[in-house]
Design an enzyme around this catalytic site. Structure first.
Site, mmCIF file in Angstrom:
data_model
loop_
_atom_site.group_PDB
_atom_site.id
_atom_site.type_symbol
_atom_site.label_atom_id
_atom_site.label_comp_id
_atom_site.label_asym_id
_atom_site.label_seq_id
_atom_site.Cartn_x
_atom_site.Cartn_y
_atom_site.Cartn_z
ATOM 1 N N GLU A 71 0.720 -1.098 0.016
ATOM 2 C CA GLU A 71 0.001 0.067 -0.035
ATOM 3 C C GLU A 71 0.765 1.259 -0.118
ATOM 4 O O GLU A 71 1.984 1.168 0.205
ATOM 5 C CB GLU A 71 -0.766 0.086 1.358
ATOM 6 C CG GLU A 71 -2.487 -0.277 1.155
ATOM 7 C CD GLU A 71 -3.074 0.822 0.317
ATOM 8 O OE1 GLU A 71 -2.383 2.102 -0.007
ATOM 9 O OE2 GLU A 71 -4.146 0.838 0.398
ATOM 10 N N ASN B 10 -6.066 6.153 7.020
ATOM 11 C CA ASN B 10 -5.595 5.458 5.589
ATOM 12 C C ASN B 10 -5.183 5.749 4.529
ATOM 13 O O ASN B 10 -4.051 5.357 4.206
ATOM 14 C CB ASN B 10 -7.277 4.789 5.110
ATOM 15 C CG ASN B 10 -7.200 3.836 4.043
ATOM 16 O OD1 ASN B 10 -6.878 4.315 2.991
ATOM 17 N ND2 ASN B 10 -7.448 2.499 4.475
ATOM 18 N N ASN C 10 -11.773 6.254 1.417
ATOM 19 C CA ASN C 10 -10.358 5.557 1.302
ATOM 20 C C ASN C 10 -9.454 6.521 0.445
ATOM 21 O O ASN C 10 -8.956 7.451 1.076
ATOM 22 C CB ASN C 10 -10.548 4.306 0.675
ATOM 23 C CG ASN C 10 -9.493 3.160 0.859
ATOM 24 O OD1 ASN C 10 -8.318 3.485 0.737
ATOM 25 N ND2 ASN C 10 -9.963 2.017 1.030
ATOM 26 N N ASP D 39 -9.831 1.993 -4.279
ATOM 27 C CA ASP D 39 -8.965 2.251 -3.352
ATOM 28 C C ASP D 39 -7.899 3.532 -3.716
ATOM 29 O O ASP D 39 -8.775 4.601 -3.359
ATOM 30 C CB ASP D 39 -7.882 1.093 -3.181
ATOM 31 C CG ASP D 39 -7.358 0.876 -1.593
ATOM 32 O OD1 ASP D 39 -7.032 2.007 -1.147
ATOM 33 O OD2 ASP D 39 -7.129 -0.247 -1.226
#
Length: 300
Positions: free
Chosen positions: A35, A122, A179, A228
């Site tokens: 990520e 996030n 997100n 995402d």
């Protein structure tokens, strides 16, 4: 390092000018869930998260090697590089947003809202006024896989703005699991992905000078799992990570093309000397290719 055949899918003629390397390089693999890629132009390196393994990795452009940048990383997820070249990180373990100073010290930018701890920040972007905007779903407290299982103190998942004076305000409070997020090049619009909708979608807001958001209509929906990470290119096109790769949308919300990747995509960023190299985190790996569009350039 290995390569896969680059797979651009044309869905609209407006995507015809988007092209790039014939082969997409896989720079690293063997992670649990990658990520948060963030590229440092001055150092010619990229940092990215391997969240379940509680580490942040560093790919060196000059050597091609990947090593540990920080471990433990406090289950860091999304990152960005601010306009002074400092790393901004969303740390899901301690449930906070931090800045790594040039001397390596850590400054906490946000950890609570009105006395209650955040869920698990996030993804994050910086505005030219110095404020830090971030999403706060509950993935880091839902289980012990990407953080520490806990109950939400706030009781919902919001989008926040941390002002330069340290104050933290909610800018959007009607998301399920906010997100990825990205400003348009002139910062007049903010795109935010909501992963847990059915179908997953991206909403677009108008940004006022006082840091307030208006609007919030659905900009685009996913046809392949949850959206995402989100980025905007120099043409005003909006890119989003999804299960089958990167989706590209025209400014009117039409899906015009895809860049297919052989693993589930989580996030990506534009980097390199000219901002035309895509770095993509996908499942266990990090991919890259040079393309014919550049990342958006934001006000200094």
């Amino acid at each position: 390092m290995d390569v896969v055949k680059t797979d651009f899918q044309l869905l609209d003629e407006r995507f015809a000018r988007v092209n790039g390397d014939e082969w997409t390089q896989r720079l690293h693999t063997g992670c649990r869930w990658t990520e948060g890629p963030a590229y440092f132009p001055a150092g010619r390196y990229l940092v990215f998260s391997d969240i379940p393994n509680d580490r942040t990795l560093r790919w060196d452009e000059t050597t091609g090697r990947v090593g540990v940048f920080r471990q433990p990383s406090r289950y860091a997820n999304g990152h960005t590089v601010d306009r002074q070249g400092r790393l901004i990180s969303c740390e899901q373990g301690p449930r906070r947003v931090t800045r790594t100073e040039h001397d390596g010290s850590i400054t906490v930018l946000a950890s609570e809202y009105r006395g209650k701890r955040l869920n698990s920040p996030n993804d994050v972007v910086e505005h030219s006024d110095g404020s830090i905007w971030f999403t706060d779903p509950s993935y880091g407290i839902d289980s012990d896989y990407e953080g520490y299982r806990a109950e939400s103190e706030i009781g919902a998942c919001h989008v926040y703005r941390a002002a330069p004076d340290g104050s933290v305000t909610i800018v959007a409070d009607d998301f399920s699991r906010p997100n990825g997020l990205a400003f348009s090049a002139d910062e007049s619009r903010l795109y935010i992905a909501d992963t847990r909708q059915d179908p997953s979608h991206i909403r677009v807001f108008s940004v006022a000078g006082n840091g307030k958001l208006t609007g919030g209509e659905i900009f685009a929906t996913s046809d392949s799992g949850g959206f995402d990470g989100v980025r905007v290119d120099s043409e005003g096109q909006v890119w989003a990570a999804a299960h089958d790769g990167l989706h590209c949308f025209a400014s009117d919300g039409t899906r015009i093309g895809k860049l297919r990747i052989p693993e589930v995509c989580s996030n990506f960023t534009f980097g390199g000397a000219r901002g035309n190299e895509l770095f993509i985190t996908a499942s266990s790996s990090l991919y890259t290719l040079r393309v014919t569009v550049n990342g958006a350039r934001y006000p200094r």
